[in-house]
Motif scaffolding. Structure first.
Motif, PDB file in Angstrom:
ATOM      1  N   VAL A 174      44.069  49.888  58.346  1.00 12.34           N
ATOM      2  CA  VAL A 174      42.420  49.740  58.375  1.00 12.34           C
ATOM      3  C   VAL A 174      41.778  49.964  57.167  1.00 12.34           C
ATOM      4  O   VAL A 174      40.959  49.254  56.880  1.00 12.34           O
ATOM      5  N   TYR A 175      42.377  51.120  56.503  1.00 13.01           N
ATOM      6  CA  TYR A 175      41.618  51.483  55.104  1.00 13.01           C
ATOM      7  C   TYR A 175      41.863  50.228  54.210  1.00 13.01           C
ATOM      8  O   TYR A 175      40.760  49.869  53.388  1.00 13.01           O
ATOM      9  N   ILE A 176      43.257  49.663  53.991  1.00 16.67           N
ATOM     10  CA  ILE A 176      43.339  48.936  53.207  1.00 16.67           C
ATOM     11  C   ILE A 176      42.512  47.549  53.575  1.00 16.67           C
ATOM     12  O   ILE A 176      42.008  46.733  52.576  1.00 16.67           O
ATOM     13  N   HIS A 177      42.357  47.126  54.847  1.00 17.40           N
ATOM     14  CA  HIS A 177      41.638  46.083  55.006  1.00 17.40           C
ATOM     15  C   HIS A 177      40.026  46.363  54.641  1.00 17.40           C
ATOM     16  O   HIS A 177      39.547  45.417  54.090  1.00 17.40           O
ATOM     17  N   VAL A 178      39.632  47.395  54.715  1.00 17.05           N
ATOM     18  CA  VAL A 178      38.263  47.780  54.183  1.00 17.05           C
ATOM     19  C   VAL A 178      38.277  47.491  52.684  1.00 17.05           C
ATOM     20  O   VAL A 178      37.402  46.745  52.377  1.00 17.05           O
ATOM     21  N   VAL A 179      39.204  48.178  52.201  1.00 14.74           N
ATOM     22  CA  VAL A 179      39.127  47.837  50.628  1.00 14.74           C
ATOM     23  C   VAL A 179      39.299  46.336  50.332  1.00 14.74           C
ATOM     24  O   VAL A 179      38.411  45.910  49.482  1.00 14.74           O
ATOM     25  N   ASP A 180      39.917  45.818  50.801  1.00 14.58           N
ATOM     26  CA  ASP A 180      40.230  44.319  50.420  1.00 14.58           C
ATOM     27  C   ASP A 180      38.772  43.667  50.999  1.00 14.58           C
ATOM     28  O   ASP A 180      38.485  42.727  50.189  1.00 14.58           O
ATOM     29  N   ASP A 181      38.139  43.916  51.961  1.00 15.58           N
ATOM     30  CA  ASP A 181      37.060  43.088  52.590  1.00 15.58           C
ATOM     31  C   ASP A 181      36.113  43.507  51.359  1.00 15.58           C
ATOM     32  O   ASP A 181      35.156  42.613  50.980  1.00 15.58           O
ATOM     33  N   VAL A 182      35.607  44.894  50.943  1.00 16.72           N
ATOM     34  CA  VAL A 182      34.805  45.204  50.033  1.00 16.72           C
ATOM     35  C   VAL A 182      34.915  44.485  48.699  1.00 16.72           C
ATOM     36  O   VAL A 182      33.896  44.114  48.215  1.00 16.72           O
ATOM     37  N   ILE A 183      36.180  44.447  48.130  1.00 18.75           N
ATOM     38  CA  ILE A 183      36.391  43.807  47.031  1.00 18.75           C
ATOM     39  C   ILE A 183      36.177  42.406  46.935  1.00 18.75           C
ATOM     40  O   ILE A 183      35.828  41.686  46.113  1.00 18.75           O
ATOM     41  N   SER A 184      36.585  41.685  48.057  1.00 18.65           N
ATOM     42  CA  SER A 184      36.226  40.252  48.139  1.00 18.65           C
ATOM     43  C   SER A 184      34.933  40.079  48.312  1.00 18.65           C
ATOM     44  O   SER A 184      34.550  38.886  47.800  1.00 18.65           O
ATOM     45  N   LYS A 185      34.129  40.869  48.804  1.00 16.82           N
ATOM     46  CA  LYS A 185      32.718  40.449  49.173  1.00 16.82           C
ATOM     47  C   LYS A 185      31.881  41.050  47.998  1.00 16.82           C
ATOM     48  O   LYS A 185      30.819  40.293  47.764  1.00 16.82           O
ATOM     49  N   VAL A 186      32.425  41.759  47.180  1.00 20.41           N
ATOM     50  CA  VAL A 186      31.557  42.227  45.864  1.00 20.41           C
ATOM     51  C   VAL A 186      32.064  41.185  44.726  1.00 20.41           C
ATOM     52  O   VAL A 186      31.203  41.329  43.623  1.00 20.41           O
ATOM     53  N   ARG A 187      32.997  40.555  44.973  1.00 22.69           N
ATOM     54  CA  ARG A 187      33.443  39.638  43.910  1.00 22.69           C
ATOM     55  C   ARG A 187      32.279  38.824  43.328  1.00 22.69           C
ATOM     56  O   ARG A 187      32.147  38.628  42.145  1.00 22.69           O
ATOM     57  N   ASP A 188      31.635  38.322  44.088  1.00 24.38           N
ATOM     58  CA  ASP A 188      30.454  37.223  43.580  1.00 24.38           C
ATOM     59  C   ASP A 188      29.207  37.890  43.223  1.00 24.38           C
ATOM     60  O   ASP A 188      28.851  37.500  42.024  1.00 24.38           O
ATOM     61  N   GLU A 189      29.170  39.230  43.599  1.00 28.52           N
ATOM     62  CA  GLU A 189      28.030  40.066  42.934  1.00 28.52           C
ATOM     63  C   GLU A 189      28.456  40.475  41.359  1.00 28.52           C
ATOM     64  O   GLU A 189      27.618  40.403  40.564  1.00 28.52           O
ATOM     65  N   PHE A 190      29.933  40.765  41.282  1.00 28.30           N
ATOM     66  CA  PHE A 190      30.294  40.693  40.085  1.00 28.30           C
ATOM     67  C   PHE A 190      30.242  39.626  39.138  1.00 28.30           C
ATOM     68  O   PHE A 190      29.845  39.896  37.956  1.00 28.30           O
ATOM     69  N   ILE A 191      30.393  38.619  39.498  1.00 32.22           N
ATOM     70  CA  ILE A 191      30.224  37.336  38.876  1.00 32.22           C
ATOM     71  C   ILE A 191      28.818  37.120  38.681  1.00 32.22           C
ATOM     72  O   ILE A 191      28.454  36.896  37.317  1.00 32.22           O
ATOM     73  N   ASN A 192      28.098  37.259  39.332  1.00 35.73           N
ATOM     74  CA  ASN A 192      26.426  37.260  39.179  1.00 35.73           C
ATOM     75  C   ASN A 192      26.018  38.262  37.901  1.00 35.73           C
ATOM     76  O   ASN A 192      25.186  37.830  37.063  1.00 35.73           O
ATOM     77  N   PHE A 193      26.740  39.265  38.160  1.00 40.91           N
ATOM     78  CA  PHE A 193      26.334  40.251  36.938  1.00 40.91           C
ATOM     79  C   PHE A 193      26.974  40.191  35.580  1.00 40.91           C
ATOM     80  O   PHE A 193      26.658  40.389  34.557  1.00 40.91           O
ATOM     81  N   GLY A 194      28.040  39.206  35.518  1.00 42.11           N
ATOM     82  CA  GLY A 194      28.430  38.706  34.288  1.00 42.11           C
ATOM     83  C   GLY A 194      29.607  40.033  34.060  1.00 42.11           C
ATOM     84  O   GLY A 194      30.079  39.826  32.821  1.00 42.11           O
ATOM     85  N   VAL A 195      30.233  40.593  34.987  1.00 43.21           N
ATOM     86  CA  VAL A 195      31.282  41.381  34.875  1.00 43.21           C
ATOM     87  C   VAL A 195      32.261  40.994  35.154  1.00 43.21           C
ATOM     88  O   VAL A 195      32.385  40.342  36.021  1.00 43.21           O
ATOM     89  N   GLY A 196      33.397  41.109  34.231  1.00 43.31           N
ATOM     90  CA  GLY A 196      34.495  40.513  34.442  1.00 43.31           C
ATOM     91  C   GLY A 196      35.641  40.846  35.623  1.00 43.31           C
ATOM     92  O   GLY A 196      35.357  41.696  36.335  1.00 43.31           O
ATOM     93  N   GLU A 197      36.516  40.135  35.818  1.00 48.18           N
ATOM     94  CA  GLU A 197      37.341  40.051  37.151  1.00 48.18           C
ATOM     95  C   GLU A 197      38.309  41.412  36.767  1.00 48.18           C
ATOM     96  O   GLU A 197      38.675  42.082  37.848  1.00 48.18           O
ATOM     97  N   ASN A 198      38.450  41.767  35.706  1.00 51.08           N
ATOM     98  CA  ASN A 198      39.538  43.063  35.446  1.00 51.08           C
ATOM     99  C   ASN A 198      38.638  44.346  35.813  1.00 51.08           C
ATOM    100  O   ASN A 198      39.336  45.118  36.173  1.00 51.08           O
ATOM    101  N   VAL A 199      37.405  44.307  35.517  1.00 53.98           N
ATOM    102  CA  VAL A 199      36.831  45.434  36.049  1.00 53.98           C
ATOM    103  C   VAL A 199      36.824  45.630  37.606  1.00 53.98           C
ATOM    104  O   VAL A 199      36.974  46.598  38.098  1.00 53.98           O
ATOM    105  N   LEU A 200      36.621  44.516  38.424  1.00 54.96           N
ATOM    106  CA  LEU A 200      36.910  44.466  40.021  1.00 54.96           C
ATOM    107  C   LEU A 200      38.406  44.950  40.135  1.00 54.96           C
ATOM    108  O   LEU A 200      38.539  45.790  41.031  1.00 54.96           O
ATOM    109  N   THR A 201      39.289  44.488  39.484  1.00 53.01           N
ATOM    110  CA  THR A 201      40.689  44.994  39.675  1.00 53.01           C
ATOM    111  C   THR A 201      40.740  46.338  39.211  1.00 53.01           C
ATOM    112  O   THR A 201      41.421  47.324  40.048  1.00 53.01           O
TER     113      THR A 201
END
Lengths: 106, 383
Positions: free
Chosen positions: B8-35
């Motif tokens: 469940v925790y891993i699912h939450v982590v994945d969910d959060v990461i995938s949903k903030v990816r767009d925000e990261f892109i909007n902010f101009g922050v790279g994918e590696n920061v998300l990683t």
């Protein structure tokens, strides 16, 4: 949409908060973005608990303290027993923090 | 479907990461920061035992491509470049420090340039001192030991607390155009890591690292780094600052000098004269001998003290409540915050006389060092 921030105090929430703290201190992440991550965590955690978890627990114990403030109940129990299908846990003291479930669905 | 806590925790982590990816892109922050965020988060969870060591993810159904449409990822476990996040990646990152991550992961080099921008030199403080320190910071990877303030970014960062008045005045020059928003300005430039370190340094260090705009830095810089002449500092000083700097210089000389012999307080003989023992300093030395010899239990020596010291005064009864729930509760509260905790939502809480009943849902319990999740809980408590 408002979120329940209480899950941030859990293990997973604290790990996330610490990670975000470090990254903001490094300058890797902006505070705004970090807050957005936390808000998304609130939503994802709430949703995961609703959909992915199916277990039921019973709690019994001596109520040492109760508090209801800002629609949040806080109980402090002594000598509490937590039972679920798999196991049973005894603890000397435990704090229970509960937010009003109706607030999210309004 | 029933899942164990880790999944469940891993699912939450994945969910959060995938949903903030767009925000990261909007902010101009790279994918590696998300990683990096995801990896650090999972690492911490493994360290505190929230998830088990093996992170199992369903094998990716699709080949990881650059532009992953987020819509597909909503209901499906994160299937992006998942292989990179397997345990080897976490292990790979374990010894090196987090800041070195973007350099080591085999991600496209295009993101490197984005990440390099924050670490490039800013024009705010051209002092070579800061450059060296930042270089050290980068290589060490860890945040500098003096960058400790807990979550300052969640509240407005208290730059105004900076004790160096001249520092503020110097900044007025820079902030003239935006005099009412120095805080906001800092947040916008927060990606410029160097500037942020300067700000922290100004709060937390009194050494010679500060890129000071005023003359008071002359004293410290001269003292600690003889090769940096005052001209270094004067370069960044403007005409307006010189007057104030001169005034503050004389003040700071006495305040900021690192070696100031202290005649009172810490190293005098007062303690020897009066045999201080914590907060019992108003008693005679003879009773302190008793206290020292007493057992570690807090309550034990107190009755003896009361009899002797309160003969000619009405008893204050200050120890009546000492060992009751009050202390236990305070100590217990502190322990509770770190020990057993249940976080949930309540559906109903009722009471009949002293019998309480409650119905809870969607909770996380941390009991005896382990995490347990529940969908529904019923409680019966006796008050």
């Amino acid at each position: 949409m408002a979120t329940f921030e209480l899950y941030r105090r859990s293990s997973i929430g604290m790990c996330l908060t610490e990670t975000l703290d470090e990254m903001v201190s490094n300058g890797t992440l902006s505070p705004d973005l970090a807050i957005q991550v936390l808000v998304q965590f609130d939503k994802s955690m709430t949703e995961a608990l609703e959909t992915q978890v199916k277990s039921k627990v019973t709690v019994k114990g001596h109520l040492h303290t109760y508090r209801f403030c800002d629609n949040v109940w806080t109980f402090i129990l002594q000598d509490a027993t937590f039972k679920n299908e798999e196991r049973q846990d005894q603890v000397g003291r435990v704090k229970i923090v509960a937010c009003d479930s109706k607030l999210l669905t309004q | 479907m029933a899942r164990n806590v880790s999944s469940v925790y891993i699912h939450v982590v994945d969910d959060v990461i995938s949903k903030v990816r767009d925000e990261f892109i909007n902010f101009g922050v790279g994918e590696n920061v998300l990683t990096e965020l995801q990896t650090l988060w999972e690492m911490k969870m493994m360290q505190c035992g929230a998830i088990s060591g093996a992170i199992e993810r369903p094998p990716p159904a699709q080949k990881p491509s650059g532009p992953i449409t987020p819509v597909h990822d909503l209901n499906v476990p994160y299937e992006g470049p998942a292989e990179e996040y397997e345990t080897p990646t976490a292990e790979m990152l374990f010894p090196p420090t987090p800041l070195q991550t973007p350099i080591q992961t085999p991600l496209p080099g295009t993101d490197q340039s984005m990440y390099n921008i924050p670490t490039g030199p800013s024009d705010y403080a051209p002092s070579p001192i800061t450059d060296i320190r930042n270089g050290v910071d980068l290589k060490a990877g860890r945040p500098s030991p003096y960058m400790q303030p807990p979550s300052p970014w969640t509240s407005q960062r208290p730059l105004g607390v900076d004790v160096n008045v001249a520092y503020e005045e110097g900044r007025d020059e820079v902030d003239r155009g935006a005099s009412d928003q120095p805080m906001t300005q800092d947040f916008f430039t927060i990606s410029s890591g160097k500037r942020k370190r300067d700000d922290y340094a100004s709060q937390l260090t009194s050494g010679g690292y500060m890129p000071q705009q005023d003359g008071s830095g002359d004293v410290m810089i001269e003292f600690l780094l003889p090769e940096y002449q005052p001209k270094e500092v004067q370069k960044s000083m403007t005409g307006r600052d010189r007057e104030t700097a001169v005034k503050i210089l004389s003040k700071k000389e006495t305040e900021a000098a690192p070696v100031l012999p202290q005649q009172d307080g810490v190293n005098d003989e007062y303690d020897d004269l009066f045999h201080f023992q914590g907060n019992e300093d108003y008693n005679t030395p003879a009773e302190h001998v008793e206290l020292r010899a007493a057992t570690p239990a807090v309550g034990t020596p107190k009755p003896a003290k009361n009899e002797a010291a309160e003969d000619d005064e009405p008893p204050l009864n200050e120890d009546d409540d000492d060992d009751e729930d009050l202390d236990d509760l305070e100590n217990g509260e502190e322990e509770l915050n770190t020990q057993h905790l249940v976080l949930a939502q309540f559906d109903k809480v009722t009471r009949t006389k002293s019998r309480w009943k409650c119905i809870l849902k969607d909770g996380i319990m941390h009991l005896n060092g382990r995490d347990i999740l529940f969908n529904k809980a019923t409680g019966e408590f006796e008050f």
